[in-house]
Design an enzyme around this catalytic site. Sequence first.
Site, PDB file in Angstrom:
ATOM      1  N   ARG A 159      36.226  44.243  27.522  1.00  0.00           N
ATOM      2  CA  ARG A 159      36.240  42.899  28.135  1.00  0.00           C
ATOM      3  C   ARG A 159      35.872  41.827  27.103  1.00  0.00           C
ATOM      4  O   ARG A 159      35.129  40.888  27.389  1.00  0.00           O
ATOM      5  CB  ARG A 159      35.287  42.815  29.331  1.00  0.00           C
ATOM      6  CG  ARG A 159      35.605  43.736  30.456  1.00  0.00           C
ATOM      7  CD  ARG A 159      36.967  43.399  31.094  1.00  0.00           C
ATOM      8  NE  ARG A 159      37.230  44.340  32.141  1.00  0.00           N
ATOM      9  CZ  ARG A 159      37.773  45.553  31.930  1.00  0.00           C
ATOM     10  NH1 ARG A 159      38.139  45.912  30.722  1.00  0.00           N
ATOM     11  NH2 ARG A 159      37.975  46.365  32.929  1.00  0.00           N
ATOM     12  N   TYR A 190      40.898  58.609  35.280  1.00  0.00           N
ATOM     13  CA  TYR A 190      39.958  58.015  36.227  1.00  0.00           C
ATOM     14  C   TYR A 190      40.033  58.666  37.608  1.00  0.00           C
ATOM     15  O   TYR A 190      41.101  59.110  38.038  1.00  0.00           O
ATOM     16  CB  TYR A 190      40.193  56.501  36.324  1.00  0.00           C
ATOM     17  CG  TYR A 190      39.264  55.734  35.415  1.00  0.00           C
ATOM     18  CD1 TYR A 190      39.255  55.981  34.038  1.00  0.00           C
ATOM     19  CD2 TYR A 190      38.367  54.806  35.912  1.00  0.00           C
ATOM     20  CE1 TYR A 190      38.394  55.321  33.190  1.00  0.00           C
ATOM     21  CE2 TYR A 190      37.500  54.122  35.064  1.00  0.00           C
ATOM     22  CZ  TYR A 190      37.513  54.385  33.715  1.00  0.00           C
ATOM     23  OH  TYR A 190      36.657  53.728  32.882  1.00  0.00           O
ATOM     24  N   SER A 227      35.382  41.656  39.587  1.00  0.00           N
ATOM     25  CA  SER A 227      34.056  42.041  39.094  1.00  0.00           C
ATOM     26  C   SER A 227      33.310  40.804  38.592  1.00  0.00           C
ATOM     27  O   SER A 227      33.785  40.143  37.673  1.00  0.00           O
ATOM     28  CB  SER A 227      34.186  43.011  37.919  1.00  0.00           C
ATOM     29  OG  SER A 227      34.993  44.090  38.290  1.00  0.00           O
ATOM     30  N   GLU A 323      30.950  38.843  33.828  1.00  0.00           N
ATOM     31  CA  GLU A 323      32.275  38.995  33.218  1.00  0.00           C
ATOM     32  C   GLU A 323      33.048  37.684  33.407  1.00  0.00           C
ATOM     33  O   GLU A 323      33.900  37.326  32.605  1.00  0.00           O
ATOM     34  CB  GLU A 323      33.008  40.141  33.924  1.00  0.00           C
ATOM     35  CG  GLU A 323      34.403  40.380  33.409  1.00  0.00           C
ATOM     36  CD  GLU A 323      35.098  41.562  34.097  1.00  0.00           C
ATOM     37  OE1 GLU A 323      34.513  42.639  34.191  1.00  0.00           O
ATOM     38  OE2 GLU A 323      36.245  41.362  34.525  1.00  0.00           O
TER      39      GLU A 323
HETATM   40  C1  LIG Z   1      40.506  40.620  42.869  1.00  0.00           C
HETATM   41  C2  LIG Z   1      40.375  40.595  41.369  1.00  0.00           C
HETATM   42  C3  LIG Z   1      40.458  41.779  40.664  1.00  0.00           C
HETATM   43  C4  LIG Z   1      40.346  41.781  39.253  1.00  0.00           C
HETATM   44  N1  LIG Z   1      40.451  42.968  38.596  1.00  0.00           N
HETATM   45  C5  LIG Z   1      40.366  42.988  37.239  1.00  0.00           C
HETATM   46  C6  LIG Z   1      40.497  44.218  36.527  1.00  0.00           C
HETATM   47  O1  LIG Z   1      40.710  45.284  37.100  1.00  0.00           O
HETATM   48  N2  LIG Z   1      40.395  44.184  35.172  1.00  0.00           N
HETATM   49  C7  LIG Z   1      40.197  43.022  34.494  1.00  0.00           C
HETATM   50  O2  LIG Z   1      40.134  43.065  33.254  1.00  0.00           O
HETATM   51  N3  LIG Z   1      40.070  41.833  35.137  1.00  0.00           N
HETATM   52  C8  LIG Z   1      40.150  41.795  36.496  1.00  0.00           C
HETATM   53  N4  LIG Z   1      40.010  40.607  37.166  1.00  0.00           N
HETATM   54  C9  LIG Z   1      39.719  39.373  36.406  1.00  0.00           C
HETATM   55  C10 LIG Z   1      40.969  38.533  36.080  1.00  0.00           C
HETATM   56  O3  LIG Z   1      42.052  38.903  36.878  1.00  0.00           O
HETATM   57  C11 LIG Z   1      41.372  38.661  34.609  1.00  0.00           C
HETATM   58  O4  LIG Z   1      40.313  38.260  33.790  1.00  0.00           O
HETATM   59  C12 LIG Z   1      42.600  37.812  34.277  1.00  0.00           C
HETATM   60  O5  LIG Z   1      43.052  38.054  32.966  1.00  0.00           O
HETATM   61  C13 LIG Z   1      42.324  36.332  34.445  1.00  0.00           C
HETATM   62  O6  LIG Z   1      43.562  35.670  34.359  1.00  0.00           O
HETATM   63  P1  LIG Z   1      43.669  34.146  34.816  1.00  0.00           P
HETATM   64  O7  LIG Z   1      44.994  33.633  34.367  1.00  0.00           O
HETATM   65  O8  LIG Z   1      43.394  34.028  36.264  1.00  0.00           O
HETATM   66  O9  LIG Z   1      42.504  33.534  33.943  1.00  0.00           O
HETATM   67  P2  LIG Z   1      41.645  32.217  34.116  1.00  0.00           P
HETATM   68  O10 LIG Z   1      40.513  32.467  35.056  1.00  0.00           O
HETATM   69  O11 LIG Z   1      42.520  31.066  34.405  1.00  0.00           O
HETATM   70  O12 LIG Z   1      41.067  32.116  32.638  1.00  0.00           O
HETATM   71  C14 LIG Z   1      40.240  33.151  32.141  1.00  0.00           C
HETATM   72  C15 LIG Z   1      39.844  32.810  30.708  1.00  0.00           C
HETATM   73  O13 LIG Z   1      41.003  32.776  29.885  1.00  0.00           O
HETATM   74  C16 LIG Z   1      41.154  31.501  29.271  1.00  0.00           C
HETATM   75  N5  LIG Z   1      42.597  31.250  29.223  1.00  0.00           N
HETATM   76  C17 LIG Z   1      43.467  31.349  30.254  1.00  0.00           C
HETATM   77  N6  LIG Z   1      44.719  31.134  29.813  1.00  0.00           N
HETATM   78  C18 LIG Z   1      44.626  30.882  28.479  1.00  0.00           C
HETATM   79  C19 LIG Z   1      45.571  30.569  27.459  1.00  0.00           C
HETATM   80  N7  LIG Z   1      46.886  30.487  27.700  1.00  0.00           N
HETATM   81  N8  LIG Z   1      45.114  30.342  26.196  1.00  0.00           N
HETATM   82  C20 LIG Z   1      43.784  30.420  25.911  1.00  0.00           C
HETATM   83  N9  LIG Z   1      42.846  30.713  26.843  1.00  0.00           N
HETATM   84  C21 LIG Z   1      43.269  30.950  28.109  1.00  0.00           C
HETATM   85  C22 LIG Z   1      40.378  30.543  30.151  1.00  0.00           C
HETATM   86  O14 LIG Z   1      39.958  29.397  29.434  1.00  0.00           O
HETATM   87  C23 LIG Z   1      39.223  31.428  30.574  1.00  0.00           C
HETATM   88  O15 LIG Z   1      38.260  31.471  29.552  1.00  0.00           O
HETATM   89  C24 LIG Z   1      40.129  40.568  38.576  1.00  0.00           C
HETATM   90  C25 LIG Z   1      40.051  39.363  39.301  1.00  0.00           C
HETATM   91  C26 LIG Z   1      40.175  39.376  40.681  1.00  0.00           C
HETATM   92  C27 LIG Z   1      40.110  38.080  41.447  1.00  0.00           C
END
Ligand SMILES: Cc1cc2nc3c(=O)[nH]c(=O)nc-3n(C[C@H](O)[C@H](O)[C@H](O)COP(=O)(O)OP(=O)(O)OC[C@H]3O[C@@H](n4cnc5c(N)ncnc54)[C@H](O)[C@@H]3O)c2cc1C
Length: 339
Positions: A159, A190, A227, A323
């Site tokens: 992560r 897993y 998480s 996280e």
């Molecule tokens: C129900 C649920 C289940 C999940 N399960 C998992 C899992 O199994 N494994 C896991 O790893 N994560 C999981 N996550 C967390 C999440 O889905 C991931 O972290 C995902 O990559 C976030 O994507 P986002 O576009 O929504 O990011 P955002 O929340 O929009 O951004 C996350 C971070 O990335 C940065 N960012 C976003 N886009 C860019 C870009 N283009 N350039 C530079 N920085 C950027 C943002 O500034 C921020 O720091 C889960 C979330 C939820 C709600």
Amino acid sequence: MVPHKFSLQSLSTFALPAFAKNLLHLRQPEQLSEIDFDRLGAFYILGGGSNSIFLEDYVGTVIQPDFKGIEINERAESWQLHVAAGENWHQLVCFCLEKNMPGLENLALIPGNCGAAPIQNIGAYGVELADFCHYVDWFDIESAQIKRLQSSDCGFGYRDSNFKRMLKGKGIIVAIGLTLPKQWQPQLSYPGLRELEQPTPKQVFDTVVAIRQSKLPDPDDIPNVGSFFKNPVVDQQCFLALKADYQSMPAFQQADGTVKLAAGWLIDQCGLKGTQIGGAAVHHRQALVLTNIEQSSGDDLITLAKHVQTRVKEKFAVELTPEVRLIGADGETSLDKLG
Ligand SMILES: Cc1cc2nc3c(=O)[nH]c(=O)nc-3n(C[C@H](O)[C@H](O)[C@H](O)COP(=O)(O)OP(=O)(O)OC[C@H]3O[C@@H](n4cnc5c(N)ncnc54)[C@H](O)[C@@H]3O)c2cc1C
């Protein structure tokens, strides 16, 4: 005082009521070089908002890189994918399966955009982005150029990546490059997947989707960010001491000799499932997920998260770290600076 006028509530899956001073929705990477970052002031890059919580009104500009497009280049032994940052991750996983390009199925149903996937090196069920990431195309703010970072330059860890550390705030991911080897090996290490015998990629995908749907609340029904805390990684000494007291404690040995513990199990052992503070609650089935069940405020969430942290520390002497990205009025902040 400048009024905060852009609602962020529907742009983050935790859905707290917060506003930003400005919001830039970008459709083309070329638009990035038109932004005067020297004059912009504070900014936050936002993808699908599934790992970002705006705790209060944000005084800066939210930038949404909504670039689209998937290019496939077939080689003798692999498929090379070039995927724009604004593509949805789960839809990419489905697209690859439909085109008979397996590999990503363990990462099904992770919300968010492809541009955010490298930031925390998304992972699930024994697979992480780093296993497939070939490169990251990165708009470097200082030079106003798009640079290609090879996977080895991204500093991927659990992560974690350089985008969270030395590259933080210095650029924007515009696209990612993935390599999917044609020689497919299912990753079944897993629980829940181990029982599958010689599965097809679609069977792995269906199983992952079914497990996730049974365990995790859908943010559309109950706002959450998955998480809330990382699984803590401890040294052997700490692990053995805990294991002596808690024989059933789940633990995952890491290649470097450390041991990853299950944060959800630790929280559950503290009897915290269902604990509610104001409108924020620990999910009743999945203790690692904090939810916004009744119009939570940022303060409710912070009080709850700190309560969880304290209880786990008291019982296990293990520190939980979020996280999720927490954003206060001036920008990203951390739990220990709040409340
Ligand atoms: C129900 C649920 C289940 C999940 N399960 C998992 C899992 O199994 N494994 C896991 O790893 N994560 C999981 N996550 C967390 C999440 O889905 C991931 O972290 C995902 O990559 C976030 O994507 P986002 O576009 O929504 O990011 P955002 O929340 O929009 O951004 C996350 C971070 O990335 C940065 N960012 C976003 N886009 C860019 C870009 N283009 N350039 C530079 N920085 C950027 C943002 O500034 C921020 O720091 C889960 C979330 C939820 C709600």
